[in-house]
Design a protein around this motif. Structure first.
Motif, short mmCIF file in Angstrom:
data_model
loop_
_atom_site.label_atom_id
_atom_site.label_comp_id
_atom_site.label_asym_id
_atom_site.label_seq_id
_atom_site.Cartn_x
_atom_site.Cartn_y
_atom_site.Cartn_z
N LEU A 144 -49.75 10.22 57.48
CA LEU A 144 -49.58 11.67 56.23
C LEU A 144 -50.36 12.67 56.85
O LEU A 144 -50.05 13.75 56.91
CB LEU A 144 -50.84 11.00 55.37
N VAL A 145 -50.60 12.38 58.03
CA VAL A 145 -51.38 13.89 59.76
C VAL A 145 -50.12 13.23 60.99
O VAL A 145 -50.49 14.23 62.10
CB VAL A 145 -52.85 13.79 59.98
N ASN A 146 -48.94 12.57 60.44
CA ASN A 146 -48.28 12.49 61.43
C ASN A 146 -48.44 12.30 62.81
O ASN A 146 -48.04 12.34 63.93
CB ASN A 146 -47.14 14.28 61.84
N ILE A 147 -48.94 11.20 62.82
CA ILE A 147 -49.68 10.72 64.02
C ILE A 147 -49.27 8.98 63.74
O ILE A 147 -49.24 7.88 62.43
CB ILE A 147 -50.60 10.17 63.80
N SER A 148 -48.07 8.15 64.33
CA SER A 148 -47.77 6.72 63.86
C SER A 148 -48.50 5.45 64.81
O SER A 148 -49.16 6.20 65.78
CB SER A 148 -46.22 6.51 64.22
N ALA A 149 -48.35 4.30 64.58
CA ALA A 149 -48.96 3.55 65.33
C ALA A 149 -48.35 3.59 66.67
O ALA A 149 -49.53 3.58 67.76
CB ALA A 149 -48.22 2.26 64.94
N ALA A 150 -47.14 4.14 67.09
CA ALA A 150 -47.09 4.13 68.36
C ALA A 150 -48.16 5.00 69.51
O ALA A 150 -47.95 5.01 70.46
CB ALA A 150 -45.41 4.57 69.04
N ASP A 151 -48.44 6.03 68.37
CA ASP A 151 -49.20 7.86 69.00
C ASP A 151 -50.10 6.83 69.76
O ASP A 151 -50.55 7.29 70.65
CB ASP A 151 -49.69 8.64 67.82
N LEU A 152 -50.90 5.79 69.38
CA LEU A 152 -52.43 5.04 69.47
C LEU A 152 -52.11 3.79 70.28
O LEU A 152 -53.07 3.59 71.31
CB LEU A 152 -52.56 4.00 68.06
N MET A 153 -50.27 3.66 70.69
CA MET A 153 -50.32 2.27 71.99
C MET A 153 -49.62 3.39 73.27
O MET A 153 -48.69 2.90 73.66
CB MET A 153 -50.35 1.51 71.15
N ARG A 154 -49.81 4.44 73.53
CA ARG A 154 -49.03 4.96 74.50
C ARG A 154 -49.20 3.78 75.82
O ARG A 154 -50.70 4.04 75.76
CB ARG A 154 -49.33 6.45 74.68
N PRO A 155 -48.66 4.19 77.21
CA PRO A 155 -48.83 3.75 77.95
C PRO A 155 -49.88 4.64 78.16
O PRO A 155 -49.71 5.70 78.18
CB PRO A 155 -47.64 3.91 78.51
N GLY A 156 -50.85 3.89 79.32
CA GLY A 156 -51.96 3.92 80.29
C GLY A 156 -52.71 4.29 78.98
O GLY A 156 -53.80 4.51 79.44
N MET A 157 -52.67 4.35 78.11
CA MET A 157 -54.17 4.74 76.45
C MET A 157 -54.83 3.61 76.73
O MET A 157 -54.49 2.86 77.00
CB MET A 157 -53.70 5.28 75.63
N THR A 158 -55.70 3.47 77.24
CA THR A 158 -57.12 2.45 76.85
C THR A 158 -57.61 1.73 75.28
O THR A 158 -57.46 2.93 74.93
CB THR A 158 -58.56 2.73 77.87
N ALA A 159 -57.92 0.97 75.29
CA ALA A 159 -58.33 0.91 74.27
C ALA A 159 -58.81 1.94 73.47
O ALA A 159 -59.20 2.08 72.16
CB ALA A 159 -58.96 -0.61 73.60
N ASP A 160 -60.61 1.87 74.19
CA ASP A 160 -61.46 3.32 73.05
C ASP A 160 -60.26 4.24 73.56
O ASP A 160 -61.34 5.26 72.53
CB ASP A 160 -62.42 3.54 74.95
#
Lengths: 378, 461
Positions: A144-160
């Motif tokens: 709804l705010v234009n963020i996809s699941a892929a945006d949460l798991m981009r390369p280099g991103m940690t779990a935090d």
């Protein structure tokens, strides 16, 4: 007295005695005392527990006994005594709550190591599936705010990093309806818990009840095949079982379709979460009641899949006696084409004559057969 | 009972022993490998030598129950499968058939069956599920019919031509009796197979009302044709039942065709067979042979089966008023009782304790718990038999001993297992407690298990 007259009378009797509601039908309790197997628990007019015992008369009717009377009639396994203690602590008695109680008791090892291992694994799967469901709900909200699941798991991103991005995005969603971000998280948790037994249609893995519906379909097909190919008169019982299974399946699939439709629009979580939560609860409860008792019957049928036809004939007879009756409000024309009198006669014919419950001594072999079915149930 | 064994037929001794040795070697392999080799051996076909290897593998195959390719010879003897005994267990004059007779018998019989018929049956059978007994019966019926006639010719030839008989079966006249039994069975082979397909698998423990009806109808129909035809059907059926005495009772109630005297003779002969067959199986119990080796649970199940069978023929034996049989029944019970005490009860408590608690304080594996369950079950089964076998005192003492050891060891484990910080029982201790309770429930019942649960829960919560 004509056959037609008998049939008509039996149907009338069935309609007369068919439960009006699921609560009246009672919830299946997976006891391991053979005579209590697949007993249904409900409350009587005075709110006391009573059990409907389909196995007690072996095909000659269903006995209704108060819990207090049971120990005088039969020896109960330790598992059943402990399970009943847990059930007594519950305020309401839905199939989901009974299942959870049963798995907790089973996990102690009181009915054997296989059943315990299975219970632990199922409880673990439930909690993992809840996390997955809640995660999917979050990703739906983030869209709804234009963020996809892929945006949460981009390369280099940690779990935090992922959690931080998700929190920020959820805060944006919460701001849309002017509520604190934590409240939005609370809504997701609640909705996730409500829908997890069936699961969301977009989930990579089907939820438990959705999977059970698929297994029921295979069961209906298997018993229909048996009905078409078995040369004995047990074939008629196969037709009866598969008809009721198909009927139940149709009703369950309708409810699953409605649930999926209700969950389709994530904006409802934002705009009217209480209403959505209520309707999800109702749909899931109805699906759960519809499918209550079938898992055991499916496990019974699967256990004789590779056995000789005599074992299948005996199994189909046992299954036909344990079929979950669909309450009056749900009864459709599906069973009207069946000769219910003939079915009743056949059920009695296939009862084993050497079963004797009068000694009151537990048949441990029979108990263990039930325990092994518990270990095989999904 | 087993006064003299028939000599092994035909094939050269060295070759036979090679195949038997191969069978024995295969027995050392794990299940998966054994089944692989079994399938390969099946493809070799109906060679007498291969049957030696199968003979050696049979005890394992009985447990593993692999799907069997229905070779023509196997299909031919299918209606008689319940009447077959290995050479070490064969008893004469009991209407039983020794397995060593089958190979030369098939060799002789097939010479008299049209090759086209055999080929046709072979081809048709390959198209159906071999587990579909009713379908197999329909397809193989022509073979059994032709086989019965062929067997007549073989038997006649044996009577008239000693050389022929010796070359096939050796000098033992008992073979002629075995062939006679087989001939009787082949006459009603189709009915036997149809009946088998409609009844529960052997050993038949519980009969449904519908099963009783099916048996009655089969007997009455056959009796109408010729009362003597019911005998082979009854022989096979009695051999498949755990409580053959029930069949004898049923026989007493059914009105067969023929005279009253014929019915009495049939009943007497059947009673003699049923009792004799049970005594034969019991006499195998006192021998130190492979058949009675196994885990205590299956030994107890075997003892239970035989005791159950003996109990079921009590009324019949009393009706016979035969002192000899009555004495043999008494001896048989004593032998089973001795067997139970020696092979099941002797060390069961030690084995149970070791499976459940012999892990230096660690929790037992699931396999160990299951092993302990089986041992406890064996003891419980023995207690059910103890009354009729006259060993109640010994078995009760053993159960008490085993129960006490479980209770003592569980208590020790509960005391030694670390508790949670709040003083409650830890997960491992809980599991150990429920393992112990489960054994107590199997051994002494649910009331005792519940009593201990409350006590331990209060003590260690």
């Amino acid at each position: 007295m004509t056959d037609q007259g008998d049939s008509g009378r039996t149907r009338k009797l069935m309609e007369e005695f068919a439960p009006t509601t699921f609560e009246e039908r009672g919830v299946t309790v997976p006891f391991t005392t053979p005579l209590l197997s697949q007993a249904r628990l409900r409350r009587d007019a005075n709110e006391r527990f009573e059990f409907l015992l389909p196995n007690f008369t072996a095909g000659k009717g269903t006995y209704v006994l108060p819990w207090k009377g049971l120990p005088n009639v039969m020896t109960l396994t330790l598992h059943d005594r402990l399970l009943f203690e847990e059930i007594e602590k519950l305020e309401t008695h839905s199939p989901e709550q009974i299942r959870s109680c049963a798995l907790t008791v089973q996990a102690t090892g009181v009915c054997g190591p296989d059943a315990a291992t299975r219970a632990v694994s199922l409880l673990d799967q439930d909690s993992q599936y809840l996390v997955l469901t809640q995660f999917i709900l979050v990703t739906e909200l983030l869209k709804l705010v234009n963020i996809s699941a892929a945006d949460l798991m981009r390369p280099g991103m940690t779990a935090d990093d992922s959690k931080r991005v998700a929190r920020q995005a959820l805060a944006k969603v919460a701001a849309m309806v002017d509520i604190p971000p934590d409240d939005m998280t609370g809504r997701v948790d609640q909705l996730g818990e409500a829908v997890a037994p069936v699961g969301l249609p977009q989930a990579p893995k089907s939820g438990r009840l959705r999977t059970l519906a698929d297994r029921l379909q295979a069961f209906a097909q298997g018993t229909q095949h048996f009905a078409e190919t078995d040369p004995s008169d047990a074939a008629m019982l196969g037709t009866y079982v598969s008809t009721v299974a198909n009927h139940t399946l149709t009703l369950a699939r309708q409810r699953i379709g409605k649930l999926d439709a209700a969950c389709r629009d994530a904006r409802q979580i934002v705009n009217d979460a209480p209403k959505l939560h209520k309707s999800i609860q109702e749909f899931v409860a109805r699906i759960s009641w519809l499918l209550d008792g079938w898992e055991f019957l499916i496990a019974m049928w699967e256990s004789v899949k590779s056995e000789p036809s005599a074992s299948k004939q005996t199994a189909i007879s046992d299954i036909s006696r344990l079929l979950p009756m669909i309450p009056k409000e749900e009864i459709s024309a599906a069973t009207e084409s069946l000769d219910l009198d003939a079915i009743q006669r056949l059920q009695k014919k296939w009862v084993r004559v050497n079963q004797d419950w009068r000694t009151g001594v537990l048949d441990m072999d029979a108990v263990m057969r039930l325990e092994s079915l518990k270990a095989a149930m999904g | 009972m087993n006064d003299k064994k028939p000599a092994a037929p035909g094939s050269p001794a060295s070759k036979t022993s090679d195949w038997a040795a191969l069978g024995a070697d295969i027995m050392r392999l794990p299940d998966r490998k054994l089944l692989q080799i079994y399938r390969l051996l099946e493809q070799v076909g109906d060679k007498p030598e291969v049957s030696d290897a199968f003979g050696a593998m049979r005890p394992r195959l009985t447990t593993l129950r692999p799907p069997r390719r229905p070779a023509l010879s196997r299909l031919f003897f299918l209606p008689a499968e319940d009447m077959l005994d290995d050479v070490g267990h064969y008893s004469r004059r009991l209407n039983r058939i020794c397995r060593t007779t089958l190979s030369p018998c098939w060799q002789a019989v097939r010479e008299h069956i049209p090759a086209a018929l055999m080929q046709e049956v072979n081809q048709e059978v390959a198209l159906v599920d071999y587990r579909d007994g009713a379908a197999i019966a329909v397809l193989v019926e022509p073979l059994w019919q032709a086989g019965a006639e062929a067997l007549d010719r073989v038997m006649a030839e044996c009577q008239n031509n000693l050389k022929y008989k010796i070359s096939l079966f050796g000098r033992d006249d008992d073979v002629q009796r075995q062939l006679g039994t087989l001939r009787q069975i082949l006459t009603v082979a189709f009915r036997i197979e149809k009946l088998k397909a409609a009844l529960p698998p052997r050993p038949i423990l519980d009969l449904a009302e519908s099963h009783v009806e099916i048996i009655r109808t089969a007997l009455i129909d056959l009796g109408k044709e010729d009362a003597s035809l019911t005998q082979p059907l009854l022989l096979v059926l009695a051999s498949r039942m755990q409580r053959p005495g029930e069949l004898l009772r049923m026989l007493g109630e059914v009105r067969l065709g023929g005279t009253v005297a014929e019915k009495e003779t049939l009943t007497r002969e059947m009673s003699g067979y049923v009792v004799g067959n049970l005594l034969r199986q019991t006499s195998d119990f006192d021998r130190e042979n492979l058949q009675v080796q196994g885990d205590p649970a299956s030994l107890a199940a075997a003892a239970e089966r035989l005791t159950d069978g003996l109990n079921s023929v009590n009324d019949t034996v009393q009706g016979l008023r035969d002192k000899d049989i009555t004495a043999k029944m008494k001896n048989a019970r004593a032998e089973i009782g001795h067997f139970v005490l020696k092979n099941i009860c002797a060390d069961v408590d030690k084995e149970l304790t070791s499976a459940l608690f012999g892990h230096d304080g660690a929790l037992p594996s699931d396999e160990d718990v299951k092993k302990a369950e089986q041992l406890a079950l064996a003891l419980r089964r023995s207690s059910k038999l103890a009354g009729p076998l006259g060993i109640q005192r010994e078995v009760t003492a053993k159960i008490n001993e085993a129960r006490q050891q479980v209770v003592d060891n569980t208590l020790a484990a509960l005391r030694n297992t670390p508790r949670n910080r709040d003083g409650s029982m830890g997960a491992d201790a809980q599991r150990q407690m429920f393992n112990g309770l489960r054994m107590v429930e199997i051994l002494s019942g649910s009331d005792e298990a519940e009593r201990l649960f409350r006590e331990w829960n209060a003590q260690f919560r």
